[in-house]
Design a protein around this motif. Structure first.
Motif, short mmCIF file in Angstrom:
data_model
loop_
_atom_site.label_atom_id
_atom_site.label_comp_id
_atom_site.label_asym_id
_atom_site.label_seq_id
_atom_site.Cartn_x
_atom_site.Cartn_y
_atom_site.Cartn_z
N PRO A 46 5.38 10.68 0.29
CA PRO A 46 4.59 9.82 1.18
C PRO A 46 4.90 8.33 1.03
O PRO A 46 5.02 7.61 2.03
CB PRO A 46 3.15 10.11 0.75
CG PRO A 46 3.20 11.49 0.17
CD PRO A 46 4.53 11.59 -0.50
N LEU A 50 6.64 5.90 3.98
CA LEU A 50 6.03 4.65 4.41
C LEU A 50 7.01 3.49 4.25
O LEU A 50 7.16 2.65 5.14
CB LEU A 50 4.76 4.39 3.61
CG LEU A 50 4.03 3.05 3.88
CD1 LEU A 50 3.63 2.94 5.34
CD2 LEU A 50 2.81 2.93 2.97
N LEU A 54 8.56 0.99 7.28
CA LEU A 54 8.30 -0.45 7.29
C LEU A 54 9.55 -1.30 7.05
O LEU A 54 9.58 -2.47 7.44
CB LEU A 54 7.26 -0.80 6.22
CG LEU A 54 5.85 -0.22 6.42
CD1 LEU A 54 4.97 -0.60 5.23
CD2 LEU A 54 5.23 -0.73 7.72
N ASN A 97 0.43 2.16 -4.86
CA ASN A 97 -0.78 2.73 -4.27
C ASN A 97 -1.91 2.76 -5.29
O ASN A 97 -1.82 2.18 -6.38
CB ASN A 97 -0.49 4.13 -3.71
CG ASN A 97 -0.04 5.12 -4.77
OD1 ASN A 97 -0.16 4.89 -5.97
ND2 ASN A 97 0.47 6.26 -4.33
N LEU A 124 -1.45 -2.08 2.78
CA LEU A 124 -0.75 -1.20 3.72
C LEU A 124 -1.69 -0.06 4.13
O LEU A 124 -2.85 -0.03 3.71
CB LEU A 124 0.53 -0.68 3.07
CG LEU A 124 1.56 -1.77 2.65
CD1 LEU A 124 2.75 -1.13 1.98
CD2 LEU A 124 1.98 -2.61 3.84
N PRO A 125 -1.23 0.89 4.95
CA PRO A 125 -2.13 1.95 5.43
C PRO A 125 -2.77 2.80 4.34
O PRO A 125 -2.28 2.90 3.22
CB PRO A 125 -1.21 2.80 6.31
CG PRO A 125 -0.18 1.84 6.78
CD PRO A 125 0.08 0.94 5.62
N ASN A 127 -4.10 6.64 3.43
CA ASN A 127 -3.82 8.03 3.77
C ASN A 127 -4.95 8.93 3.27
O ASN A 127 -5.43 8.76 2.15
CB ASN A 127 -2.52 8.51 3.12
CG ASN A 127 -1.41 8.71 4.13
OD1 ASN A 127 -1.67 8.89 5.32
ND2 ASN A 127 -0.19 8.68 3.67
N SER A 210 0.55 12.15 5.67
CA SER A 210 1.85 11.73 6.18
C SER A 210 2.95 12.75 5.92
O SER A 210 3.85 12.92 6.73
CB SER A 210 2.25 10.38 5.57
OG SER A 210 2.29 10.47 4.17
N LEU A 279 3.29 -4.04 10.52
CA LEU A 279 2.13 -3.21 10.80
C LEU A 279 1.59 -3.42 12.21
O LEU A 279 0.96 -2.52 12.78
CB LEU A 279 1.03 -3.48 9.78
CG LEU A 279 1.34 -3.08 8.33
CD1 LEU A 279 0.26 -3.61 7.39
CD2 LEU A 279 1.47 -1.57 8.20
N LEU A 288 2.90 5.56 12.29
CA LEU A 288 2.05 5.76 11.12
C LEU A 288 0.79 6.54 11.48
O LEU A 288 0.37 7.43 10.74
CB LEU A 288 1.68 4.40 10.52
CG LEU A 288 2.83 3.62 9.86
CD1 LEU A 288 2.38 2.22 9.50
CD2 LEU A 288 3.34 4.36 8.64
N ALA A 293 -2.05 8.26 9.03
CA ALA A 293 -2.39 7.06 8.27
C ALA A 293 -3.40 6.21 9.06
O ALA A 293 -3.39 6.18 10.29
CB ALA A 293 -1.15 6.23 7.98
#
Length: 329
Positions: A46, A50, A54, A97, A124-125, A127, A210, A279, A288, A293
């Motif tokens: 994941p 991502l 990006l 993360n 960032l997003p 999940n 994701s 984003l 995404l 996400a």
């Protein structure tokens, strides 16, 4: 003031100005070469997915290539340590993360400080996860799955991406919700977990949407629910675990970008602007969202917002981890 003293002070001021000038010029001209984005997990997981989504729009904003470098092991702590020791020049950043920048501080004796040794760049997003199982599991929905799990608890295996990884924390949370204990099997990373799940070597995995949604849609695994309280807009056919029989069961895992401590503020601002632009790109946000996400709100995109989130999450998760006696290996 004597002539000798005036000459000394003039020389000292000149040296100080000369020393500061290269740093200021550097910050203003940044970047002049490729930027390395370290991903603390294996390729195809994941975080890697991502990063690769990006990297191209960030490259377009910066005007320099963004090189993805995967460094796995110890739930991402090896890679984070490398970035903590990197030159604070903006040419080495890390996509981390909740696990790498919050949980690891409670399960490992780290040689760096997750807050003091990094500069937050951008949130960032987020999940959510899907509870997925090998295709041979004999349960048609979550209620049937729970009954089967409780009847075979000593034989059930749940794969995780290592101690303290999102998949591990949710598995611990799941055990507590069911009042049962299963065999939690640690792997080096998510791709290895999913490979064994598809091969039927383990029974269950909590995997981020994701990477789990493509498997669910392909029919390679069985899907029993999402860890959000509401169904995902991109997967409205998948029920929540909350509605399936586990009231208020929720687990979400966010991502962020960090640089080494001491990275100049205007370099951090340049990286933040590039991440925000990425984003905000309609094609990126759609891609995404299609992976399940949830993108950050505009007020969550400043570096300070990521720093505040990280500190609050450390306060939230540290006592939970201690109570579960989770230790890194």
């Amino acid at each position: 003031m004597t002539l000798q003293r005036r000459q000394f002070l003039h020389l000292a001021a000149s040296v100080a100005a000369w020393s500061a000038a290269p740093r200021n010029v550097f910050a203003q001209s940044y970047p002049t070469r490729p930027v390395t984005m370290v991903v603390p997990f294996p390729a195809a997981g994941p975080a890697d997915v991502l990063a690769r989504i990006l990297s191209e729009p960030i490259r377009a904003s910066l005007g320099q290539p963004v090189v993805i470098e995967n460094i796995s092991g110890a739930a991402g702590s090896i890679a984070v340590g490398r970035v903590a020791r990197a030159a604070p020049d903006g040419y080495t950043i890390i996509l981390g993360n909740l696990g790498t920048h919050v949980v690891n501080g409670s399960i490992y004796s780290l040689q760096y400080d997750l807050v003091k040794d990094f500069e937050p760049i951008c949130m960032l997003p987020t999940n959510y996860q899907l509870l997925i199982a090998r295709s041979g599991v004999p349960a048609n929905d979550l209620k049937e799955l729970i009954s089967w799990l409780k009847a075979n608890a000593s034989k059930i295996t749940i794969g995780t991406a290592g101690p303290g990884a999102p998949s591990h924390l949710t598995a611990v949370y799941f055990q507590k919700a069911l009042g049962a204990q299963f065999q939690l099997v640690p792997y080096r990373g998510t791709p290895q977990v999913l490979a064994d799940l598809i091969a039927g070597q383990i029974d269950l995995v909590f995997d981020q949407a994701s990477s789990a949604l493509p498997l669910a849609r392909s029919g390679k695994v069985r899907t029993y629910g999402v860890t959000a309280l509401q169904r995902l807009a991109t997967a409205p056919d998948i029920p929540t675990l909350h509605e399936g029989g586990l009231p208020n069961f929720q687990a979400s895992y966010w991502f962020g970008l960090w640089a080494p401590k001491g990275t100049p503020a205007n370099v951090v601002a340049r990286l933040n602007a590039a991440a925000v632009a990425a984003l905000s790109d309609p094609a990126v946000s759609k891609r995404l969202s299609d992976l399940g996400a949830v993108l950050p709100r505009p007020d969550q995109l400043k570096p300070e917002a990521l720093g505040a989130l990280q500190r609050s999450e450390i306060e939230r998760w540290a006592p939970i981890i201690r109570a579960a006696n989770i230790k890194g290996k």
